[in-house]
Scaffold this active site. Structure first.
Site, mmCIF file in Angstrom:
data_model
loop_
_atom_site.group_PDB
_atom_site.id
_atom_site.type_symbol
_atom_site.label_atom_id
_atom_site.label_comp_id
_atom_site.label_asym_id
_atom_site.label_seq_id
_atom_site.Cartn_x
_atom_site.Cartn_y
_atom_site.Cartn_z
ATOM 1 N N TYR A 92 0.867 -1.187 0.000
ATOM 2 C CA TYR A 92 0.000 0.000 0.000
ATOM 3 C C TYR A 92 0.898 1.231 0.000
ATOM 4 C CZ TYR A 92 -4.554 2.176 0.655
ATOM 5 O OH TYR A 92 -5.723 2.877 0.461
ATOM 6 N N ASP A 120 -18.947 -14.654 -10.564
ATOM 7 C CA ASP A 120 -19.635 -15.943 -10.529
ATOM 8 C C ASP A 120 -19.113 -16.695 -9.315
ATOM 9 O OD1 ASP A 120 -19.271 -15.135 -13.594
ATOM 10 O OD2 ASP A 120 -21.147 -16.229 -13.313
ATOM 11 N N MET A 166 -9.314 -5.593 -6.738
ATOM 12 C CA MET A 166 -9.405 -6.863 -6.010
ATOM 13 C C MET A 166 -8.857 -8.063 -6.802
ATOM 14 S SD MET A 166 -10.414 -6.113 -3.019
ATOM 15 C CE MET A 166 -10.491 -7.740 -2.332
HETATM 16 N N1 LIG Z 1 -9.690 4.062 -3.317
HETATM 17 C C1 LIG Z 1 -10.159 4.188 -2.084
HETATM 18 O O1 LIG Z 1 -10.059 5.240 -1.453
HETATM 19 C C2 LIG Z 1 -10.837 3.009 -1.449
HETATM 20 C C3 LIG Z 1 -11.580 3.164 -0.274
HETATM 21 C C4 LIG Z 1 -12.255 2.046 0.238
HETATM 22 C C5 LIG Z 1 -12.127 0.828 -0.389
HETATM 23 N N2 LIG Z 1 -11.337 0.718 -1.498
HETATM 24 C C6 LIG Z 1 -11.203 -0.546 -2.217
HETATM 25 O O2 LIG Z 1 -12.500 -0.969 -2.572
HETATM 26 C C7 LIG Z 1 -12.500 -2.371 -2.698
HETATM 27 C C8 LIG Z 1 -13.647 -2.934 -1.881
HETATM 28 O O3 LIG Z 1 -13.388 -2.718 -0.503
HETATM 29 P P1 LIG Z 1 -14.422 -3.221 0.601
HETATM 30 O O4 LIG Z 1 -13.806 -3.066 1.930
HETATM 31 O O5 LIG Z 1 -15.725 -2.545 0.339
HETATM 32 O O6 LIG Z 1 -14.540 -4.750 0.198
HETATM 33 P P2 LIG Z 1 -15.083 -5.962 1.093
HETATM 34 O O7 LIG Z 1 -16.339 -5.550 1.741
HETATM 35 O O8 LIG Z 1 -13.959 -6.437 1.937
HETATM 36 O O9 LIG Z 1 -15.434 -7.042 -0.023
HETATM 37 C C9 LIG Z 1 -14.452 -7.566 -0.886
HETATM 38 C C10 LIG Z 1 -14.990 -7.510 -2.301
HETATM 39 O O10 LIG Z 1 -13.993 -7.926 -3.212
HETATM 40 C C11 LIG Z 1 -14.491 -9.007 -3.995
HETATM 41 N N3 LIG Z 1 -13.346 -9.859 -4.295
HETATM 42 C C12 LIG Z 1 -12.524 -10.451 -3.410
HETATM 43 N N4 LIG Z 1 -11.544 -11.108 -4.056
HETATM 44 C C13 LIG Z 1 -11.771 -10.928 -5.375
HETATM 45 C C14 LIG Z 1 -11.117 -11.362 -6.556
HETATM 46 N N5 LIG Z 1 -10.012 -12.100 -6.497
HETATM 47 N N6 LIG Z 1 -11.633 -11.010 -7.739
HETATM 48 C C15 LIG Z 1 -12.739 -10.260 -7.804
HETATM 49 N N7 LIG Z 1 -13.395 -9.792 -6.739
HETATM 50 C C16 LIG Z 1 -12.918 -10.131 -5.532
HETATM 51 C C17 LIG Z 1 -15.539 -9.677 -3.127
HETATM 52 O O11 LIG Z 1 -16.429 -10.400 -3.943
HETATM 53 P P3 LIG Z 1 -17.250 -11.641 -3.378
HETATM 54 O O12 LIG Z 1 -18.371 -11.086 -2.548
HETATM 55 O O13 LIG Z 1 -17.719 -12.308 -4.611
HETATM 56 O O14 LIG Z 1 -16.309 -12.473 -2.566
HETATM 57 C C18 LIG Z 1 -16.177 -8.446 -2.497
HETATM 58 O O15 LIG Z 1 -17.044 -7.805 -3.405
HETATM 59 C C19 LIG Z 1 -11.126 -2.855 -2.247
HETATM 60 O O16 LIG Z 1 -10.319 -3.000 -3.391
HETATM 61 C C20 LIG Z 1 -10.623 -1.690 -1.426
HETATM 62 O O17 LIG Z 1 -9.234 -1.636 -1.343
HETATM 63 C C21 LIG Z 1 -10.704 1.780 -2.025
#
Ligand SMILES: NC(=O)c1ccc[n+]([C@@H]2O[C@H](COP(=O)([O-])OP(=O)(O)OC[C@H]3O[C@@H](n4cnc5c(N)ncnc54)[C@H](OP(=O)(O)O)[C@@H]3O)[C@@H](O)[C@H]2O)c1
Length: 378
Positions: A99, A222, A293
């Site tokens: 990160y 999927d 992700m």
């Molecule tokens: N840029 C920013 O400021 C910011 C801020 C917040 C979050 N984020 C990013 O936003 C994303 C989501 O965060 P979150 O905390 O909301 O997620 P989360 O609730 O922890 O959920 C994880 C998500 O990623 C999917 N996932 C996991 N492994 C995967 C893979 N190998 N291929 C495709 N999809 C996958 C999961 O799908 P399933 O349900 O199908 O398992 C789920 O939708 C992360 O990448 C995080 O780093 C970025």
């Protein structure tokens, strides 16, 4: 040696009076630095248990539970007894060392959470023992039972909100709100398309869009239990939910029924899933990438740049907060917590006791397939 000791303690987000147990520091000189500091302290926080990593690496390998002696409270410090803190993808990335902004190890994990004020320094007037507070902007070192940080770090929140929501309100819901409000102007009747719709950000986007009359087209991967997932997201307010495979058709627009083609798309997956967001965007649309992700790159065909005139951009909450947006961010957090209290914003979480941190971590690492957001309860 004193300089080295202070540097190491600072990197753990600890006050110089902290001395992590000998599993981290072995030198007697370091101990004497701490003991000398402690000799002058007036108020000291209770000892803390923390999830520490001494080097970057795989989180299930490099993290361990460490006991940390109490910290001296300076006049502007607030000691917070942590109640709950999530394991977010960015927490994993910080421990892995990938990160862009991260504390140098040895460090304590966790970046957001909620706690109860335990005690305050002599100059603190705006917080009292018993208040619920969150670090705002988020701050490192939240995976520990007692956190001591300057009063400027903390933001008081309403105790009427379930603690798991207060613990998780910043990183993901605030991002969802900003994606919808800060990228392009959206009006009631417009549509957005997003992948990673099951993520916490995705669930919030669905509900916040719905509350403004904005349609959402959602892409999920999927995975087992697709029908149940679709049902759940539709219950939150999703207009359409498709799996990636279902969108592998020539005329994707025919699947959208009466929903207008979206001008804005959100991508937190990359790879094929990002291409599907681009496929659904209308002429001149914008895709905002905020996560990766799948760890696969975003690829765009030359023709969609030229003939569809698509635009690509990114969003990073930390950058937004760095531009002196602390107060605005806090107001938005209060707004989001108000929606939680009115039961207009909800998302799936699983609370796991701190003693079972490793179980929660394994789930957050995806070792057991798709799982709800893991929230540690202290
Ligand atoms: N840029 C920013 O400021 C910011 C801020 C917040 C979050 N984020 C990013 O936003 C994303 C989501 O965060 P979150 O905390 O909301 O997620 P989360 O609730 O922890 O959920 C994880 C998500 O990623 C999917 N996932 C996991 N492994 C995967 C893979 N190998 N291929 C495709 N999809 C996958 C999961 O799908 P399933 O349900 O199908 O398992 C789920 O939708 C992360 O990448 C995080 O780093 C970025």
């Amino acid at each position: 040696m004193r300089k080295r000791a202070k540097k190491m303690l600072r990197s753990l987000s600890l006050k110089p009076s902290y001395l992590p147990f000998k599993s981290i520091f072995h030198t007697s000189s370091l101990r004497s630095v701490v003991l000398n500091t402690r000799a002058f302290s007036s108020a000291v926080s209770p000892p803390s248990k923390a999830i520490v990593y001494e080097t970057h690496g795989q989180p299930d390998v490099v993290t361990k539970l460490v006991n940390i002696p109490g910290a001296e409270l300076k006049e502007n410090d607030v000691c917070v007894k942590m109640l709950a803190a999530p394991i977010n993808p960015s927490d994993i990335n910080r421990i892995q060392g990938v990160y862009p902004v991260r504390p140098e190890p040895p460090a304590i994990g966790g970046y957001e959470g909620v706690g109860e004020v335990y005690s305050v320094g002599s100059a603190v007037t705006s917080f009292s023992p018993g208040d619920w507070v969150i670090p705002s902007p988020p701050s490192s070192g939240m995976w520990q039972t007692y956190v001591v940080k300057d009063q400027n770090v903390w933001h008081k929140v309403n105790k009427g909100v379930p603690m798991e929501y207060a613990a998780t309100i910043t990183v993901n819901p605030l991002t969802a709100l900003l994606l919808l409000e800060d990228c392009i102007t959206l009006n009631s009747g417009d549509a957005i398309v997003q992948n990673g719709a099951t993520s916490m950000v995705g669930q919030c986007v669905i509900q916040l869009a719905k509350s403004r009359g904005i349609h959402s087209i959602n892409i999920i991967r999927d995975r087992p239990g697709v029908d149940e997932v679709k049902e759940r997201l539709k219950h939150l307010g999703a207009d359409e939910v498709f799996t990636e495979n279902e969108l592998e058709v020539k005329n994707v627009k025919s699947l959208l029924g009466g929903i207008p083609e979206p001008a804005l798309g959100f991508n937190c997956v990359g790879g094929k899933s990002a291409s599907l967001v681009l496929k659904i965007l209308r002429q001149g649309g914008t895709m905002v990438t905020y996560g990766g992700m799948s760890k696969k790159p975003v690829t765009v065909s030359t023709s969609s740049f030229i003939f569809k005139e698509l635009s690509l951009r990114g969003f990073w909450l930390q950058n937004w907060l760095n531009t002196d947006k602390t107060e605005e961010g806090r107001r938005m957090i209060d707004r989001l917590l108000g929606l939680v209290q009115d039961e207009k914003l909800k998302y799936k979480m699983e609370l796991t006791p701190f003693n079972d941190f490793n179980t929660a971590l394994d789930k957050a690492l995806g070792k057991h397939g798709s799982q709800p957001k893991q929230v540690i309860k202290f």
